[in-house]
Design a protein around this motif. Structure first.
Motif, PDB file in Angstrom:
ATOM      1  N   TRP A 168       0.842  -1.185   0.000  1.00 41.36           N
ATOM      2  CA  TRP A 168       0.000   0.000   0.000  1.00 41.36           C
ATOM      3  C   TRP A 168       0.881   1.240   0.000  1.00 41.36           C
ATOM      4  O   TRP A 168       1.979   1.251   0.543  1.00 41.36           O
ATOM      5  N   GLY A 169       0.375   2.310  -0.615  1.00 41.84           N
ATOM      6  CA  GLY A 169       1.054   3.597  -0.636  1.00 41.84           C
ATOM      7  C   GLY A 169       0.046   4.726  -0.549  1.00 41.84           C
ATOM      8  O   GLY A 169      -1.178   4.508  -0.571  1.00 41.84           O
ATOM      9  N   ARG A 170       0.551   5.944  -0.462  1.00 42.67           N
ATOM     10  CA  ARG A 170      -0.330   7.107  -0.319  1.00 42.67           C
ATOM     11  C   ARG A 170      -0.720   7.647  -1.686  1.00 42.67           C
ATOM     12  O   ARG A 170       0.108   7.734  -2.599  1.00 42.67           O
ATOM     13  N   ASP A 171      -1.988   8.022  -1.798  1.00 38.32           N
ATOM     14  CA  ASP A 171      -2.461   8.623  -3.027  1.00 38.32           C
ATOM     15  C   ASP A 171      -2.253  10.127  -2.998  1.00 38.32           C
ATOM     16  O   ASP A 171      -1.613  10.657  -2.088  1.00 38.32           O
ATOM     17  N   SER A 172      -2.792  10.828  -3.969  1.00 34.82           N
ATOM     18  CA  SER A 172      -2.606  12.277  -4.035  1.00 34.82           C
ATOM     19  C   SER A 172      -3.233  12.998  -2.856  1.00 34.82           C
ATOM     20  O   SER A 172      -2.826  14.109  -2.508  1.00 34.82           O
ATOM     21  N   GLY A 173      -4.228  12.379  -2.222  1.00 33.44           N
ATOM     22  CA  GLY A 173      -4.856  12.994  -1.059  1.00 33.44           C
ATOM     23  C   GLY A 173      -4.222  12.622   0.259  1.00 33.44           C
ATOM     24  O   GLY A 173      -4.710  13.041   1.317  1.00 33.44           O
ATOM     25  N   GLY A 174      -3.148  11.850   0.228  1.00 31.78           N
ATOM     26  CA  GLY A 174      -2.466  11.464   1.461  1.00 31.78           C
ATOM     27  C   GLY A 174      -3.042  10.250   2.140  1.00 31.78           C
ATOM     28  O   GLY A 174      -2.579   9.880   3.226  1.00 31.78           O
ATOM     29  N   GLN A 175      -4.023   9.591   1.532  1.00 29.34           N
ATOM     30  CA  GLN A 175      -4.628   8.404   2.115  1.00 29.34           C
ATOM     31  C   GLN A 175      -3.921   7.147   1.615  1.00 29.34           C
ATOM     32  O   GLN A 175      -3.493   7.072   0.457  1.00 29.34           O
ATOM     33  N   MET A 176      -3.812   6.149   2.493  1.00 27.27           N
ATOM     34  CA  MET A 176      -3.194   4.890   2.133  1.00 27.27           C
ATOM     35  C   MET A 176      -4.165   4.054   1.298  1.00 27.27           C
ATOM     36  O   MET A 176      -5.349   3.928   1.641  1.00 27.27           O
ATOM     37  N   ARG A 177      -3.672   3.518   0.201  1.00 29.21           N
ATOM     38  CA  ARG A 177      -4.485   2.673  -0.657  1.00 29.21           C
ATOM     39  C   ARG A 177      -3.588   1.611  -1.274  1.00 29.21           C
ATOM     40  O   ARG A 177      -2.366   1.757  -1.329  1.00 29.21           O
ATOM     41  N   GLU A 178      -4.205   0.549  -1.748  1.00 29.80           N
ATOM     42  CA  GLU A 178      -3.442  -0.513  -2.388  1.00 29.80           C
ATOM     43  C   GLU A 178      -2.934  -0.031  -3.743  1.00 29.80           C
ATOM     44  O   GLU A 178      -3.696   0.485  -4.567  1.00 29.80           O
ATOM     45  N   LEU A 179      -1.648  -0.196  -3.968  1.00 28.41           N
ATOM     46  CA  LEU A 179      -1.052   0.267  -5.210  1.00 28.41           C
ATOM     47  C   LEU A 179      -1.454  -0.641  -6.364  1.00 28.41           C
ATOM     48  O   LEU A 179      -1.518  -1.872  -6.198  1.00 28.41           O
ATOM     49  N   PRO A 180      -1.730  -0.069  -7.530  1.00 21.91           N
ATOM     50  CA  PRO A 180      -2.101  -0.905  -8.683  1.00 21.91           C
ATOM     51  C   PRO A 180      -0.874  -1.622  -9.245  1.00 21.91           C
ATOM     52  O   PRO A 180       0.260  -1.284  -8.942  1.00 21.91           O
ATOM     53  N   ARG A 181      -1.119  -2.596 -10.049  1.00 26.56           N
ATOM     54  CA  ARG A 181      -0.071  -3.360 -10.724  1.00 26.56           C
ATOM     55  C   ARG A 181       0.933  -3.926  -9.716  1.00 26.56           C
ATOM     56  O   ARG A 181       2.122  -3.639  -9.759  1.00 26.56           O
ATOM     57  N   GLN A 182       0.437  -4.720  -8.806  1.00 23.70           N
ATOM     58  CA  GLN A 182       1.296  -5.314  -7.788  1.00 23.70           C
ATOM     59  C   GLN A 182       2.371  -6.211  -8.400  1.00 23.70           C
ATOM     60  O   GLN A 182       3.433  -6.413  -7.808  1.00 23.70           O
ATOM     61  N   GLU A 183       2.129  -6.762  -9.592  1.00 19.27           N
ATOM     62  CA  GLU A 183       3.115  -7.644 -10.213  1.00 19.27           C
ATOM     63  C   GLU A 183       4.364  -6.889 -10.660  1.00 19.27           C
ATOM     64  O   GLU A 183       5.400  -7.508 -10.930  1.00 19.27           O
TER      65      GLU A 183
END
Length: 391
Positions: free
Chosen positions: A152-167
């Motif tokens: 997981w990483g932070r999006d443009s709003g500073g919220q943690m979210r699962e990053l796309p393209r985990q592969e």
């Protein structure tokens, strides 16, 4: 009659009180260290900055662990893959898989984990770059079973979210524990000893500053006559002014005599104190720090033993340490090369090959090889003799 009477100053006593700082080393984060799961990464980086021998040991481990090669079954794919591994962009003006692995391993040893990203080109037909990420910007979310986890990483709003393209993301923990997926830093056991070591260095520097740039105590003792008692403060100011002028003249390279009236005693502050011997405690602490890295002391410039050559046991242990670190990097190399082969239409079967770890003297290795060949020649001669005798 005034409402406020002027306070009479006492005739005796000192002229001024000097207040100095206690002095602390500049790495204050080490003083308030509390073991944490997260947030200790600035502490580990402060240790590397504060203790050069620890920083040098980590860089030597990184250099010794280098020298990776990849083999595949197709000769044409092998040539193209070798070119890719030598010229792939790794950011900040660097190229080649080895530069990526150096940065990746540096983060893994220091922070206990490393994260990277495979960047494909716009048409998704090739790998454009390999980039290392900042481990403080990501979190690991485990799934329902130990095999399932996501970065997981932070999006443009500073919220943690699962990053796309985990592969396309690479993650490697260093010596992970059963209750945490983040791994353990090579420097985890060093903060306490590092704090003591910095206190010794800071105290040594302050002692040399005081004794190298000496301070003087000027004591004026007035006489018993009423005239001397009434002129105590005036004479103290005069002595302080003249002494300061004499010291300032000495800084400018000139010699100025100091003349005082009365009983004046001048002493050097700290001249009668003994400086503590720091060699033994510093060596004991450095032994613990160096032992954690697994690097032989003399490779770091420490002449603690009577011999200057590495023993066979030290070489074997160091080789096993580097081999274990290489095993942790192999999955990253395999994933990168397998993806590159699939994008170019080749089979994704690869074998990671590392260069030999050369810790022995070349002359001794050549002599050992000579002895082996001589033994082999004697063995063949004995076998031919035995066959001739049997016939």
């Amino acid at each position: 009659m005034g409402l406020f009477r002027k306070r009479q100053e006492p005739g005796g006593g000192g002229l001024a009180v000097q207040i100095r700082e206690g002095g602390r080393h500049p790495f204050g984060v080490l003083d308030g260290y509390v073991p944490l799961r997260q947030g200790e990464i600035p502490l580990y980086r402060a240790i590397r900055e504060a203790v050069p021998i620890v920083d040098a040991a980590i860089w030597k481990i990184i250099r010794l662990a280098g020298g990776v090669g990849v083999r595949c079954g197709d000769s044409r794919a092998q040539r193209e893959l070798d070119w890719f591994l030598q010229h792939v962009d790794t950011g900040r003006g660097q190229r080649g898989l080895q530069s990526f692995l150096d940065c990746y391993l540096d983060s893994m040893l220091t922070c206990g984990r490393a994260v990277g990203e495979i960047v494909p080109n716009r048409r998704r037909t090739d790998i454009a770059a390999l980039l290392c990420g900042n481990v403080t910007d990501i979190e690991i979310k485990e799934g329902d079973n130990p095999m399932d986890f996501a970065i997981w990483g932070r999006d443009s709003g500073g919220q943690m979210r699962e990053l796309p393209r985990q592969e396309l993301l690479l993650f490697t923990p260093f010596q992970p524990e059963t209750d945490s997926p983040y791994g353990v830093s090579l420097l985890r056991s060093m903060p306490f000893l590092t704090e003591i070591l910095l206190k010794i260095y800071q105290a040594t520097g302050m002692n040399w500053e005081r004794m190298g740039n000496v301070r003087f105590a000027v004591v004026y003792k007035p006489g018993d006559t009423p005239l001397d008692q009434s002129l105590v403060q005036e004479r103290s100011r005069q002595i302080a002014r003249e002494w300061s002028a004499a010291m300032q003249a000495g800084k400018n390279g000139s010699v100025r005599d100091f003349v005082a009236v009365g009983d004046v005693d001048i002493k050097v502050i700290g001249a009668d104190n003994q400086v503590l011997d720091s060699e033994v405690p510093v060596r004991q602490i450095l032994e613990q720090l160096v032992a954690r890295t697994g690097i032989p002391p003399f490779l770091l410039g420490l002449s603690w033993s009577s011999t200057e050559r590495m023993s066979t046991q030290q070489a074997d242990m160091m080789t096993s340490e580097i081999t274990a670190i290489r095993r942790a990097l192999e999955p990253v190399v395999e994933r990168i090369c397998e993806l590159w082969l699939r994008l170019h239409g080749y089979g994704d079967q690869v074998t990671v090959e590392w260069e030999d770890i050369n810790l022995q003297d070349i002359v001794e290795e050549a002599r050992a090889e000579l002895y082996r060949q001589q033994a082999r020649a004697v063995e063949l001669e004995n076998q031919s003799t035995e066959k001739g005798a049997s016939v």
